[in-house]
Structures are given as C-alpha cells and as structure tokens.
Design an enzyme around this catalytic site. Structure first.
Site, mmCIF file in Angstrom:
data_model
loop_
_atom_site.group_PDB
_atom_site.id
_atom_site.type_symbol
_atom_site.label_atom_id
_atom_site.label_comp_id
_atom_site.label_asym_id
_atom_site.label_seq_id
_atom_site.Cartn_x
_atom_site.Cartn_y
_atom_site.Cartn_z
ATOM 1 N N HIS A 45 0.882 -1.168 0.000
ATOM 2 C CA HIS A 45 0.000 0.000 0.000
ATOM 3 C C HIS A 45 0.924 1.223 0.000
ATOM 4 O O HIS A 45 1.986 1.194 0.632
ATOM 5 C CB HIS A 45 -0.833 0.113 1.277
ATOM 6 N N HIS A 65 -10.839 -14.268 3.217
ATOM 7 C CA HIS A 65 -12.038 -13.514 2.857
ATOM 8 C C HIS A 65 -13.124 -14.461 2.349
ATOM 9 O O HIS A 65 -14.311 -14.253 2.601
ATOM 10 C CB HIS A 65 -11.720 -12.479 1.782
ATOM 11 N N ASP A 117 2.308 1.999 3.364
ATOM 12 C CA ASP A 117 3.252 1.043 3.982
ATOM 13 C C ASP A 117 4.677 1.490 3.720
ATOM 14 O O ASP A 117 5.547 1.336 4.572
ATOM 15 C CB ASP A 117 3.141 -0.366 3.369
HETATM 16 C C1 XLS Z 1 -7.513 -6.863 4.052
HETATM 17 C C2 XLS Z 1 -7.015 -7.061 2.693
HETATM 18 C C3 XLS Z 1 -5.893 -6.124 2.300
HETATM 19 C C4 XLS Z 1 -5.707 -6.108 0.820
HETATM 20 C C5 XLS Z 1 -4.909 -4.957 0.319
HETATM 21 O O1 XLS Z 1 -8.215 -7.676 4.613
HETATM 22 O O2 XLS Z 1 -6.646 -8.392 2.541
HETATM 23 O O3 XLS Z 1 -4.713 -6.468 2.953
HETATM 24 O O4 XLS Z 1 -5.146 -7.281 0.354
HETATM 25 O O5 XLS Z 1 -5.496 -3.743 0.626
HETATM 26 NI NI NI Z 2 -5.647 -9.210 0.890
HETATM 27 NI NI NI Z 3 -7.460 -9.767 4.212
#
Ligand code: XLS
Ligand code: NI
Ligand code: NI
Length: 437
Positions: free
Chosen positions: A101, A271, A104
């Site tokens: 990001h 996710h 980061d």
């Molecule tokens: C958060 C996401 C994030 C994305 C990038 O849960 O996984 O890390 O991969 O913004």
């Molecule tokens: Ni991610």
């Molecule tokens: Ni994630």
C-alpha cells in the site's frame, strides 16, 4: 547498510529428506511441472504491510515483534532504512515479487503535497532496489482505510470531500505503481460498506464506487499503465457489510457498472471463508467468468471469526487452489501473494523466514499434487462421465438450444420417468484425493 538478517543465507532447495528448517523441501524454483518452472507457476509475492509493518498488536495488546532495524518512528528516514530490509528478505527467500500500500512504504506528511513527496522519494529508492535485486512489484494499492478522514469510507463515503481525497490518493498510487512497472493494481474496499443501513444510502454509495472505478480506469489509460486492475472481495471487517462481498457480488457489480473488461479478481482465502465460502468456490466462480487474476494466499482459523491472515500450511487447501489454477491455465499477471502475518507469539525475525518457507513449500506441494491428480486423470474422467448425458441425445439438443419446453415435454412424456441417475461418489472421490496427499 548492515544486513538485517546476518545469520541467514539464501534459502536453498534441499529436497524432502532435508531436516534443515531454513531450506525448501518442495519448492524447487526451476523444476518443471506440466512443462513450466515452479517459480513461474507460483509467482510468490511478499507483502510489505504484514512483513515489514506488522508489529503484532491486536485489540487486546501492543506489538510484540523484534525488528532490530526499526527505530520506533514512522519517518521518511525510517522508510528509507526499511525498504532495503524487504529486498534483502525477498532475495534471501527467493521471492520474485512484493506488494504494497502507498502508506506502507512511505509516511503521511503534513498535507497531501508533502505526503506525495515522501512517496516520490521512496519510489525512487524502490526502483533502484528492484533494479539491483530483480525483485518485481506484483501489485500496488492505496491505503484508504486507516486515516480518520476515511471513517465513512473512501469512494463510498457520505462526504464528497473524502471521495475527492481518495481519488487524489489513488491517482498518485497508480502513478507510483506504473513508475515501478507493477504487474497489477488492487482495489480492496476497506471501508467501502456500512455499519448500519439506518444512515446509509446504499444505491448512491454503490453508484459512487462505480464512478470511482471508472475514473481510475480513465487515469490508467491516460498514463499508459498496462498492469492488470483487480478487485479483492471481502464480505466484512472492518465494516459490517462490504459491497465487494464475494466473487459473485464483485462480478455482478463490475457487470452492472460496465467495468468487467477492465478488472479481474484477487481472491483471498480468509475472505472467502468469512463470506461463508471455500477458497476453491471463490476461485471457481471467478475462473468461470474468466476473471480469476491473482490470489492472496493465507488462511483463517475455524474457531476465530475474523481475518486472522495466517500462513497457509494445509495441503488440502493448496491442492484445491492449484487444481483450479492449473485448470484455468495458470496465472498471467497475477501470483501467489502472501497476505499473511506471523502470529503475535512468533516474534523473532527468523519467524518471517519460517512462515514464508512454510507457505511456499505448502504451495509447491499443492502444485505437484494437483499436477499428479491431473496426470492420473481419474478425477477428471469421473467428472466428464458424470455429465455425459449432455454429450449426445436430448442433452446435446438442449445445450445447442435446439429443444424448447414443448419438445422437452414430449420427451418427458415418452420417457416416463428419470431412471438413469448415477451415484455422486463423494466419499470415493475424497478418498481418491487422499491417495495423492
Ligand atoms: C484486508 C485485505 C488487504 C488487501 C490490500 O483484509 O486483505 O490487505 O489485500 O489492501
Ligand atoms: Ni488481501
Ligand atoms: Ni485480508
């Protein structure tokens, strides 16, 4: 610049009899699987956020990580000291890619102009580090969820000023990714959702998200960035509901807003399970729409209901993932991005190596197992046979659009009843997979 990992040399492949914890037992980068080198199948990527910036804090406790190179500040000076550590790590590990990001790699300044300047300084350094090491950027992204200005979301904020700020930030992050020759750019909707519908105009927010992504596509074309755009589905956390909730919701959203040609999906295991799906389900849904682009490789915990982002060490998981990826013909621009963090208790720098080696070896084994299953052919043959009623006769007619309800009624009346069902053989197949693991 002193080495950050002075006692660790380049991780080598030593084969499965090795007892060396700092060696690969299965990941042999040049070894051919289905005619392609393992490193090109897997395209491993290290994430800047967890690996470089994760300090091990959670809702109940402060950071635990020992990171001797850190000076405790989020300064530009520290950013410039930290970047070479990431590259030393990737080189020693043999990971060909990294991902970040914007925030980061470089800190926020006093205002947007200063922040952009900070990013420029670090991008210049990253460019040199990439050139010297050969490590490449898998994808870049913008952090649109940490700062309080994004408390209501970014593209879906009720506050148009937040939308404008997010646009400016993504514009810059896109330019940085382009400058670093990134293979892709990810949109993960951190706070693009809601915590209560009582205060939310859902339709208006979704329209704004669609508009935002169109603006991003326009800018991409304008600057000539050729990398792949991805959406990363996640159903919730930090929001109660995120609009990009799963692969199917993302595909529908992209289709509705006329964006399907410009985006693929970046599917993350944790996710998928938060959405109540398996990783393989999400991959299959994405692949069926020719939109499977990349993966965020990690895993959740059955007993913890949040995004624990653990390193993937389950062979069944990686085998399933690689079965789908091989079936779709492999990654093009995407890769296996370890969006994973070491546990708070695994606080030593060497744990970063153990964790990535574990993930890489588990994926390498999954790849080899999946290739063996495919070569064996029994699984594929079973599935083909299961659908064989569609290859001729009435099935073929239906698939070719040559039978309407009237013909089908006549067929059913003549047939009498369905007497040809065969067993699904789930347990037989599960045991068949076990033969290979
Ligand atoms: C958060 C996401 C994030 C994305 C990038 O849960 O996984 O890390 O991969 O913004
Ligand atoms: Ni991610
Ligand atoms: Ni994630």
């Amino acid at each position: 610049m002193p080495s950050a990992f002075p006692n660790i040399s380049k991780i080598q492949y030593e084969g499965h009899d090795s007892k060396n914890p700092l060696a690969f037992k299965h990941y042999n980068p040049e070894e051919l699987v289905e005619g392609k080198a393992m490193k090109d199948h897997l395209r491993f990527s290290v994430v800047y956020w967890h690996t470089m910036r994760g300090m091990g804090s959670d809702m109940f406790g402060v950071g635990t990580m020992q990171r001797p190179w850190e000076d405790g500040t989020n300064s530009l000076k520290m950013a410039l000291k930290r970047a070479p550590v990431l590259f030393e790590f990737c080189e020693k590990l043999g990971a060909p890619f990294y991902a970040f990001h914007d925030r980061d790699v470089a800190p926020e300044g006093g205002n947007l102009r200063e922040t952009n300047k900070n990013l420029d300084v670090v991008v210049k350094q990253l460019k040199k580090l990439q050139r010297d090491s050969g490590v490449r950027l898998l994808w870049g992204t913008a952090c649109l969820f940490v700062h309080p200005r994004f408390m209501h979301g970014a593209a879906t904020s009720c506050n148009a000023d937040a939308f404008a700020y997010a646009a400016a930030q993504v514009k810059k992050a896109l330019e940085a990714t382009h400058e670093l020759n990134g293979a892709g750019y990810v949109f993960w909707g951190g706070r693009e959702g809601y915590t209560t519908l009582l205060n939310t105009d859902l339709k208006r927010e979704m329209d704004h998200l669609g508009a935002f992504l169109h603006l991003a596509v326009d800018h991409k074309k304008k600057i000539g960035f050729k990398g792949q755009f991805y959406i990363e589905p996640k159903p919730k956390e930090p929001t109660k509901h995120q609009y990009d909730s799963d692969a199917a919701a993302c595909l529908n959203f992209l289709r509705e807003y006329g964006l399907l040609g410009d985006f693929k999906l970046n599917i993350e295991t944790n996710h998928a399970t938060l959405a109540g799906h398996t990783m393989q389900h999400e991959l299959e849904v994405a692949a069926a729409a020719k939109a499977l682009g990349s993966i965020d490789a990690n895993t959740g915990d059955l007993l913890l209901g949040w995004d624990t982002d653990q390193f993937p060490t389950d062979l069944y998981l990686t085998t399933q993932v690689m079965l789908t990826i091989l079936k779709m013909g492999g990654f093009a621009t995407g890769g296996t991005n370890f969006d994973a963090k070491v546990r708070r208790e695994s606080f030593e720098p060497i744990d970063l190596f153990y964790a990535h080696i574990a993930g890489m070896d588990t994926f390498a084994r999954g790849l080899k197992i999946a290739a063996t299953i495919r070569k064996d052919g029994r699984l594929e043959q079973f599935v083909r046979q299961r659908y064989s009623s569609w290859d001729s006769g009435i099935g073929e007619k239906i698939e070719k659009g040559k039978a309407g309800f009237k013909e089908l009624e006549a067929y059913a009346l003549k047939m009498g009843d369905v007497t040809t069902n065969a067993s699904g053989r789930q347990e037989f197949l599960e045991n068949l997979i076990n033969e290979f693991i």
